[in-house]
Scaffold this active site. Structure first.
Site, PDB file in Angstrom:
ATOM      1  N   HIS A  29      75.989 -23.505  19.989  1.00 33.02           N
ATOM      2  CA  HIS A  29      76.514 -24.995  19.879  1.00 33.02           C
ATOM      3  C   HIS A  29      76.655 -25.464  21.356  1.00 33.02           C
ATOM      4  CE1 HIS A  29      80.194 -27.032  19.302  1.00 33.02           C
ATOM      5  NE2 HIS A  29      80.166 -26.949  18.165  1.00 33.02           N
ATOM      6  N   ASP A  34      80.334 -15.691  21.173  1.00 34.43           N
ATOM      7  CA  ASP A  34      80.949 -16.789  20.393  1.00 34.43           C
ATOM      8  C   ASP A  34      81.044 -16.612  19.106  1.00 34.43           C
ATOM      9  OD1 ASP A  34      81.667 -19.364  19.256  1.00 34.43           O
ATOM     10  OD2 ASP A  34      79.785 -20.637  20.106  1.00 34.43           O
ATOM     11  N   GLN A  54      82.278 -18.859  14.205  1.00 36.05           N
ATOM     12  CA  GLN A  54      81.821 -18.548  12.809  1.00 36.05           C
ATOM     13  C   GLN A  54      81.897 -17.400  12.459  1.00 36.05           C
ATOM     14  OE1 GLN A  54      81.595 -21.392  11.148  1.00 36.05           O
ATOM     15  NE2 GLN A  54      81.239 -23.036  12.701  1.00 36.05           N
ATOM     16  N   LYS A  89      89.237 -22.767  12.178  1.00 38.18           N
ATOM     17  CA  LYS A  89      87.985 -22.479  11.292  1.00 38.18           C
ATOM     18  C   LYS A  89      88.604 -20.992  10.477  1.00 38.18           C
ATOM     19  CE  LYS A  89      84.684 -24.137  14.730  1.00 38.18           C
ATOM     20  NZ  LYS A  89      84.016 -25.237  14.118  1.00 38.18           N
ATOM     21  N   CYS A 126      76.372 -30.601  16.319  1.00 37.68           N
ATOM     22  CA  CYS A 126      76.560 -30.067  17.891  1.00 37.68           C
ATOM     23  C   CYS A 126      75.747 -28.979  18.267  1.00 37.68           C
ATOM     24  CB  CYS A 126      78.134 -29.289  17.937  1.00 37.68           C
ATOM     25  SG  CYS A 126      79.385 -30.488  17.774  1.00 37.68           S
TER      26      CYS A 126
HETATM   27  C1  LIG Z   1      79.242 -21.552  16.843  1.00 35.79           C
HETATM   28  C2  LIG Z   1      80.461 -22.477  17.375  1.00 35.79           C
HETATM   29  N1  LIG Z   1      80.788 -22.361  18.580  1.00 35.79           N
HETATM   30  C3  LIG Z   1      81.771 -23.086  19.186  1.00 35.79           C
HETATM   31  C4  LIG Z   1      82.388 -24.005  18.259  1.00 35.79           C
HETATM   32  C5  LIG Z   1      83.245 -24.828  18.783  1.00 35.79           C
HETATM   33  O1  LIG Z   1      84.454 -24.829  18.525  1.00 35.79           O
HETATM   34  P1  LIG Z   1      85.772 -25.753  18.760  1.00 35.79           P
HETATM   35  O2  LIG Z   1      85.405 -27.132  18.406  1.00 35.79           O
HETATM   36  O3  LIG Z   1      87.056 -25.309  18.015  1.00 35.79           O
HETATM   37  O4  LIG Z   1      86.047 -25.665  20.321  1.00 35.79           O
HETATM   38  C6  LIG Z   1      81.919 -24.215  16.902  1.00 35.79           C
HETATM   39  C7  LIG Z   1      82.516 -25.248  16.177  1.00 35.79           C
HETATM   40  O5  LIG Z   1      82.085 -26.312  15.662  1.00 35.79           O
HETATM   41  C8  LIG Z   1      80.889 -23.347  16.534  1.00 35.79           C
HETATM   42  O6  LIG Z   1      80.670 -23.478  15.184  1.00 35.79           O
END
Ligand SMILES: Cc1ncc(COP(=O)(O)O)c(C=O)c1O
Lengths: 417, 150
Positions: A131, A208, A211, A234, A374
């Protein structure tokens, strides 16, 4: 508290759905079919009620008062931390730091641990399926430090083969930062094995888990992770709150991220000393209400049991993959084998652009995600600029998958008239 | 069309679908005087727009790229409109389009100039799609201005 893996409540989707007021909504005259759970999930009554109760009954600042409300607010805030620690099997609750979201957790590690430990000529290893939140902080840091940012590649199916880590992770690697589950491909990455590789060269591993923690049992000790990041929104919790978990000794040695109230022990006109963990990283009045509501979300998931949550999503993913692939008009990104992926299915239609599909499904009450998710470099690597994505959670049903598939067919009919 | 998708007819008028399926002026322009790319990364729309300008009039236009039905049709309609127009005329048309999509009134003369392009007005009921419809127009306006000022 029960074991988060197994749960104490029967996994009954109808009963679960009854807990989510938003599922009663009509969208453009149709029942809402919410399939954008990888972006954010809906909230059950238990979480909403926790927020209302807090503001109606408890609201006060934490860690600084001797009055009843302040003590209750502090207890609630710290109890929620303990619940989160147990949920991911963290050895100590002080290792759980409240942040705003996954992005802030990732930035915190880049700005503190990595700032202090990555130098010129060192390298940072991430995957090619991250991401943006787990790419850009590292690009910035590498640039600033004269370090190299390296990518672990994936194969055509969207899987990371461990052989490819050889030569990428080396003795100049300081940190390996990988997504546990891709928000685009659904791929589940071999984090424990990558942790072994990272540790064998003296590097740390950051996971990370935005998910993964919401959808499967995650045990930071079994993974042997050093840092783990996720967002409450999430996983049934409120927006505006996230978690950074880190090994105690690493956190202890790190410089603070922000400065201010609560994060200091003693301040003189000249200097200050830092508070203990976790407060060293929680400057200022924290997000008390949302932390407590995150505790309610963790309770909810714990009662269901994360093994059951995972099982439910596997069944839906299995079913949806079969339905989608049988259409013959779409290409699914990522592993075709449902056992290797979570409940996220990104796809490209032969003729209908994702954005048009998104609008047409919305007319039918079906919420999906469209765009680059993203993860622009990843989506582009499939030679497209955008994809459509459905993603599931505990309240989704097979009949919703059917509604989505027939909505897709309806849309095909519309655009071929 | 009736059924759940009936409301989309305002957005996807027949003329829009026609331009989407068979976009006009897609051949690249050789030795273009104005050459630029526009993109909307959030939706994944990308167009490469090239113009040949002679005596301050657009002599030739070529648009290649990919996007949703709205951005694609809009780019194709733009290609049809701008051929033969002076940069002032193009600028005026972009201004009419912007107002049309914002739901403001345009004069009969402006509507005459826009012709088929008025079909884009249905986008107003789908505010998130207005960006798609404006993408190539805004890019063109900027690129022509930059060309004029050298
Ligand atoms: C794999 C992953 N990392 C990071 C994020 C970023 O999360 P947040 O927008 O809550 O900071 C997301 C969310 O879209 C994600 O799916």
């Amino acid at each position: 508290m029960s074991n988060p893996e197994f749960g104490s409540r029967v996994f009954d989707v109808d009963a679960i759905r009854a807990d989510f007021p938003i599922l009663q909504r009509k969208i453009n005259g149709n029942d809402l079919v919410y399939l954008d759970n990888a972006a954010t999930t809906q909230k059950p009554n238990q979480v909403i009620k926790s927020l209302v109760d807090y503001y109606e009954q408890t609201n006060a600042n934490v860690h600084r008062g001797v009055h009843t409300l302040s003590i209750e607010a502090t207890d609630g805030y710290e109890l929620a931390r303990t619940k989160v620690a147990k949920f991911i099997n963290a050895p100590r609750p002080e290792e759980v730091i409240w942040t705003r979201n996954t992005s802030e957790s990732l930035n915190l590690v880049a700005a503190t641990w990595a700032e202090a430990n990555v130098g010129e000529g060192d390298n940072i290893v991430i995957t090619a399926m991250e991401h943006h939140s787990n790419i850009v902080p590292w690009q910035q840091l590498a640039d600033k430090k004269g370090a190299e940012l390296r990518y672990l590649p994936h194969n055509e199916e969207g899987l990371i083969e461990l052989d490819s880590a050889t030569g990428v992770i080396d003795y100049r690697t300081k940190i390996v930062a990988v997504t546990h589950m891709s928000n685009v491909l659904g791929t589940i990455n071999p984090v424990a094995k990558l942790a072994e590789r990272a540790h064998s060269v003296g590097a740390v591993i950051l996971v990370d888990a935005a998910q993964s923690v919401p959808h499967m049992p995650v045990d930071v000790q079994a993974l042997d992770a050093d840092f783990l990041c996720f967002s409450a929104h999430k996983m049934l919790g409120p927006t505006g709150i996230g978690v950074l978990w880190g090994k105690y000794d690493l956190l202890e040695a790190m410089p603070p991220y922000m400065f201010g109230g609560d994060m200091i022990l003693e301040v003189t006109y000249e200097d200050a000393t830092w508070n203990d963990l976790p407060y060293k990283f929680e400057a200022g009045t924290p997000n008390i209400a949302d932390a407590i509501a995150t505790g309610a979300a963790v309770d909810y998931l714990t009662e269901l049991g994360m093994d059951n949550v995972w099982q439910h999503e596997q069944e839906l993913t299995d079913y949806a993959m079969e339905q989608i692939l049988s259409l013959g008009s779409v290409r699914v990104l990522g592993p075709q084998n449902p056992a290797l992926r979570g409940g996220v299915i990104s796809f490209i239609h032969d003729t209908i652009h994702p954005h048009d599909l998104g609008t047409a499904l919305d007319q039918q009450g079906i919420a999906i995600r469209t765009g680059h998710h993203c993860a622009m470099p990843l989506v582009r690597s499939f030679d497209v600029v955008a994809a459509a994505r459905v993603s599931f959670y505990i309240y989704n049903t097979k009949s919703e998958v059917d509604a989505f598939v027939s909505g897709l067919c309806e849309t095909e009919g519309y655009f071929s008239r | 069309m009736t059924g759940a998708l009936g409301n989309m007819d305002d957005l996807y008028e027949a003329i829009i679908l026609d331009h989407y399926r068979s976009p006009r002026n897609t051949a690249p322009v050789e030795e273009a005087d104005v050459d630029f790319e526009v993109n909307n990364p959030f939706c994944g729309d990308e167009f490469h727009i090239q113009l040949k300008v002679e005596n301050d009039a657009v002599a030739k236009v070529g648009i290649t790229g990919r996007g949703c039905a709205i951005s694609q049709a809009s780019a194709s309609l733009l290609a049809e409109l701008v051929e033969g127009k002076s940069s002032d005329e193009v600028h005026a048309a972009v201004s009419s389009i912007r107002r049309l999509l914002k739901g403001e009134e345009i004069t009969d003369e402006e509507a005459d100039v826009l012709g088929d392009i008025e079909a884009l007005a249905g986008v107003r009921k789908f505010p998130v799609r207005i960006k798609c419809a404006l993408l190539s127009w805004v890019g063109l306006d900027d690129a022509l201005k930059a060309h004029q000022t050298g």
